[in-house]
Scaffold this motif. Structure first.
Motif, PDB file in Angstrom:
ATOM      1  N   MET A   1      49.240 -52.946  -8.688  1.00 38.79           N
ATOM      2  CA  MET A   1      49.724 -53.336  -9.992  1.00 38.79           C
ATOM      3  C   MET A   1      51.158 -52.821 -10.180  1.00 38.79           C
ATOM      4  SD  MET A   1      47.986 -52.639 -13.683  1.00 38.79           S
ATOM      5  CE  MET A   1      48.814 -51.286 -14.475  1.00 38.79           C
ATOM      6  N   ARG A   2      52.016 -53.728 -10.613  1.00 41.13           N
ATOM      7  CA  ARG A   2      53.405 -53.348 -10.867  1.00 41.13           C
ATOM      8  C   ARG A   2      53.539 -52.738 -12.267  1.00 41.13           C
ATOM      9  NH1 ARG A   2      57.087 -58.235  -8.410  1.00 41.13           N
ATOM     10  NH2 ARG A   2      55.392 -59.642  -8.838  1.00 41.13           N
ATOM     11  N   THR A   3      54.500 -51.871 -12.400  1.00 42.71           N
ATOM     12  CA  THR A   3      54.804 -51.305 -13.702  1.00 42.71           C
ATOM     13  C   THR A   3      55.552 -52.339 -14.535  1.00 42.71           C
ATOM     14  OG1 THR A   3      56.953 -50.430 -13.035  1.00 42.71           O
ATOM     15  CG2 THR A   3      55.034 -48.992 -12.696  1.00 42.71           C
ATOM     16  N   LEU A   4      55.630 -52.093 -15.836  1.00 41.61           N
ATOM     17  CA  LEU A   4      56.395 -52.989 -16.703  1.00 41.61           C
ATOM     18  C   LEU A   4      57.857 -53.024 -16.287  1.00 41.61           C
ATOM     19  CD1 LEU A   4      54.869 -52.155 -20.194  1.00 41.61           C
ATOM     20  CD2 LEU A   4      54.415 -54.151 -18.764  1.00 41.61           C
ATOM     21  N   ARG A   5      58.365 -51.894 -15.863  1.00 42.98           N
ATOM     22  CA  ARG A   5      59.760 -51.822 -15.400  1.00 42.98           C
ATOM     23  C   ARG A   5      59.959 -52.717 -14.167  1.00 42.98           C
ATOM     24  NH1 ARG A   5      62.191 -46.122 -15.119  1.00 42.98           N
ATOM     25  NH2 ARG A   5      62.506 -46.615 -17.299  1.00 42.98           N
ATOM     26  N   GLN A   6      59.004 -52.697 -13.250  1.00 43.49           N
ATOM     27  CA  GLN A   6      59.102 -53.527 -12.045  1.00 43.49           C
ATOM     28  C   GLN A   6      59.008 -55.013 -12.391  1.00 43.49           C
ATOM     29  OE1 GLN A   6      55.848 -51.588 -10.032  1.00 43.49           O
ATOM     30  NE2 GLN A   6      57.235 -50.614  -8.553  1.00 43.49           N
ATOM     31  N   ILE A   7      58.092 -55.338 -13.290  1.00 40.80           N
ATOM     32  CA  ILE A   7      57.954 -56.737 -13.707  1.00 40.80           C
ATOM     33  C   ILE A   7      59.235 -57.201 -14.395  1.00 40.80           C
ATOM     34  CG2 ILE A   7      56.705 -58.318 -15.241  1.00 40.80           C
ATOM     35  CD1 ILE A   7      54.170 -56.640 -14.652  1.00 40.80           C
ATOM     36  N   ASN A   8      59.808 -56.339 -15.219  1.00 43.41           N
ATOM     37  CA  ASN A   8      61.060 -56.693 -15.891  1.00 43.41           C
ATOM     38  C   ASN A   8      62.184 -56.900 -14.880  1.00 43.41           C
ATOM     39  OD1 ASN A   8      62.494 -57.047 -18.497  1.00 43.41           O
ATOM     40  ND2 ASN A   8      63.700 -55.351 -17.674  1.00 43.41           N
ATOM     41  N   VAL A  10      61.879 -58.013 -11.833  1.00 45.08           N
ATOM     42  CA  VAL A  10      61.637 -59.321 -11.223  1.00 45.08           C
ATOM     43  C   VAL A  10      62.075 -60.416 -12.197  1.00 45.08           C
ATOM     44  CG1 VAL A  10      59.853 -60.911 -10.390  1.00 45.08           C
ATOM     45  CG2 VAL A  10      59.765 -58.496  -9.757  1.00 45.08           C
ATOM     46  N   TYR A  11      61.726 -60.244 -13.462  1.00 51.63           N
ATOM     47  CA  TYR A  11      62.129 -61.201 -14.498  1.00 51.63           C
ATOM     48  C   TYR A  11      63.653 -61.371 -14.526  1.00 51.63           C
ATOM     49  CZ  TYR A  11      63.554 -62.684 -19.130  1.00 51.63           C
ATOM     50  OH  TYR A  11      64.184 -63.321 -20.172  1.00 51.63           O
ATOM     51  N   GLU A  12      64.370 -60.260 -14.550  1.00 49.03           N
ATOM     52  CA  GLU A  12      65.832 -60.303 -14.602  1.00 49.03           C
ATOM     53  C   GLU A  12      66.417 -60.989 -13.368  1.00 49.03           C
ATOM     54  OE1 GLU A  12      67.806 -59.461 -17.081  1.00 49.03           O
ATOM     55  OE2 GLU A  12      66.237 -58.615 -18.358  1.00 49.03           O
ATOM     56  N   LYS A  13      65.807 -60.719 -12.219  1.00 48.54           N
ATOM     57  CA  LYS A  13      66.268 -61.341 -10.977  1.00 48.54           C
ATOM     58  C   LYS A  13      66.102 -62.864 -11.036  1.00 48.54           C
ATOM     59  CE  LYS A  13      65.776 -60.942  -5.994  1.00 48.54           C
ATOM     60  NZ  LYS A  13      65.071 -60.270  -4.895  1.00 48.54           N
ATOM     61  N   LYS A  24      62.285 -71.776 -11.612  1.00 48.66           N
ATOM     62  CA  LYS A  24      62.295 -70.616 -12.509  1.00 48.66           C
ATOM     63  C   LYS A  24      61.059 -70.620 -13.407  1.00 48.66           C
ATOM     64  CE  LYS A  24      67.187 -69.519 -13.002  1.00 48.66           C
ATOM     65  NZ  LYS A  24      68.289 -69.343 -13.959  1.00 48.66           N
ATOM     66  N   LYS A  25      60.757 -71.780 -13.995  1.00 51.06           N
ATOM     67  CA  LYS A  25      59.598 -71.878 -14.887  1.00 51.06           C
ATOM     68  C   LYS A  25      58.308 -71.516 -14.156  1.00 51.06           C
ATOM     69  CE  LYS A  25      61.588 -75.225 -18.043  1.00 51.06           C
ATOM     70  NZ  LYS A  25      61.387 -74.730 -19.383  1.00 51.06           N
ATOM     71  N   LYS A  26      58.180 -71.946 -12.909  1.00 47.37           N
ATOM     72  CA  LYS A  26      56.988 -71.611 -12.119  1.00 47.37           C
ATOM     73  C   LYS A  26      56.911 -70.111 -11.854  1.00 47.37           C
ATOM     74  CE  LYS A  26      56.075 -75.947  -9.775  1.00 47.37           C
ATOM     75  NZ  LYS A  26      55.854 -76.606  -8.498  1.00 47.37           N
ATOM     76  N   LYS A  27      58.035 -69.516 -11.564  1.00 47.63           N
ATOM     77  CA  LYS A  27      58.064 -68.068 -11.307  1.00 47.63           C
ATOM     78  C   LYS A  27      57.776 -67.284 -12.586  1.00 47.63           C
ATOM     79  CE  LYS A  27      60.834 -68.073  -7.137  1.00 47.63           C
ATOM     80  NZ  LYS A  27      59.915 -67.396  -6.252  1.00 47.63           N
ATOM     81  N   LEU A  59      57.533 -57.511 -23.380  1.00 49.15           N
ATOM     82  CA  LEU A  59      57.872 -58.118 -22.094  1.00 49.15           C
ATOM     83  C   LEU A  59      57.171 -59.461 -21.930  1.00 49.15           C
ATOM     84  CD1 LEU A  59      59.322 -58.039 -19.424  1.00 49.15           C
ATOM     85  CD2 LEU A  59      57.455 -56.623 -18.514  1.00 49.15           C
ATOM     86  N   TYR A  60      55.911 -59.525 -22.306  1.00 50.43           N
ATOM     87  CA  TYR A  60      55.139 -60.771 -22.229  1.00 50.43           C
ATOM     88  C   TYR A  60      55.847 -61.880 -23.008  1.00 50.43           C
ATOM     89  CZ  TYR A  60      51.263 -64.008 -23.136  1.00 50.43           C
ATOM     90  OH  TYR A  60      50.477 -65.125 -23.248  1.00 50.43           O
ATOM     91  N   ARG A  61      56.241 -61.587 -24.222  1.00 49.68           N
ATOM     92  CA  ARG A  61      56.897 -62.594 -25.059  1.00 49.68           C
ATOM     93  C   ARG A  61      58.281 -62.976 -24.510  1.00 49.68           C
ATOM     94  NH1 ARG A  61      54.021 -60.518 -29.845  1.00 49.68           N
ATOM     95  NH2 ARG A  61      52.388 -62.072 -30.141  1.00 49.68           N
TER      96      ARG A  61
END
Length: 69
Positions: A1-8, A10-13, A24-27, A59-61
């Motif tokens: 499980m990734r942390t919220l920081r890690q997910i963020n 990936v999101y920023e990338k 992008k939408k699929k990712k 982060l979800y939103r």
């Protein structure tokens, strides 16, 4: 499980990449599924749950808005 920081991260990338919008939408959709599963986001989010999980919901939103725009 990734942390919220890690997910963020990936999101920023994804957000800053030059890939086309469909990809992008699929990712983003994949990240949403991941955060829902790993952080046990209920199907119906009530105010109490949301208050107890402010960082997760923020982060979800953020990801959801990027996916839908």
């Amino acid at each position: 499980m990734r942390t919220l920081r890690q997910i963020n991260a990936v999101y920023e990338k994804i957000l800053c990449s030059d890939m086309n919008e469909r990809v992008k939408k699929k990712k983003f959709a994949s990240l949403i599924r991941e955060i829902k599963k790993d952080y046990h986001i209920p199907l119906i989010i009530n105010k109490d749950w949301e208050q107890d999980h402010l960082e997760v919901m923020a982060l979800y939103r953020k990801i959801e808005i990027s996916r839908d725009s």
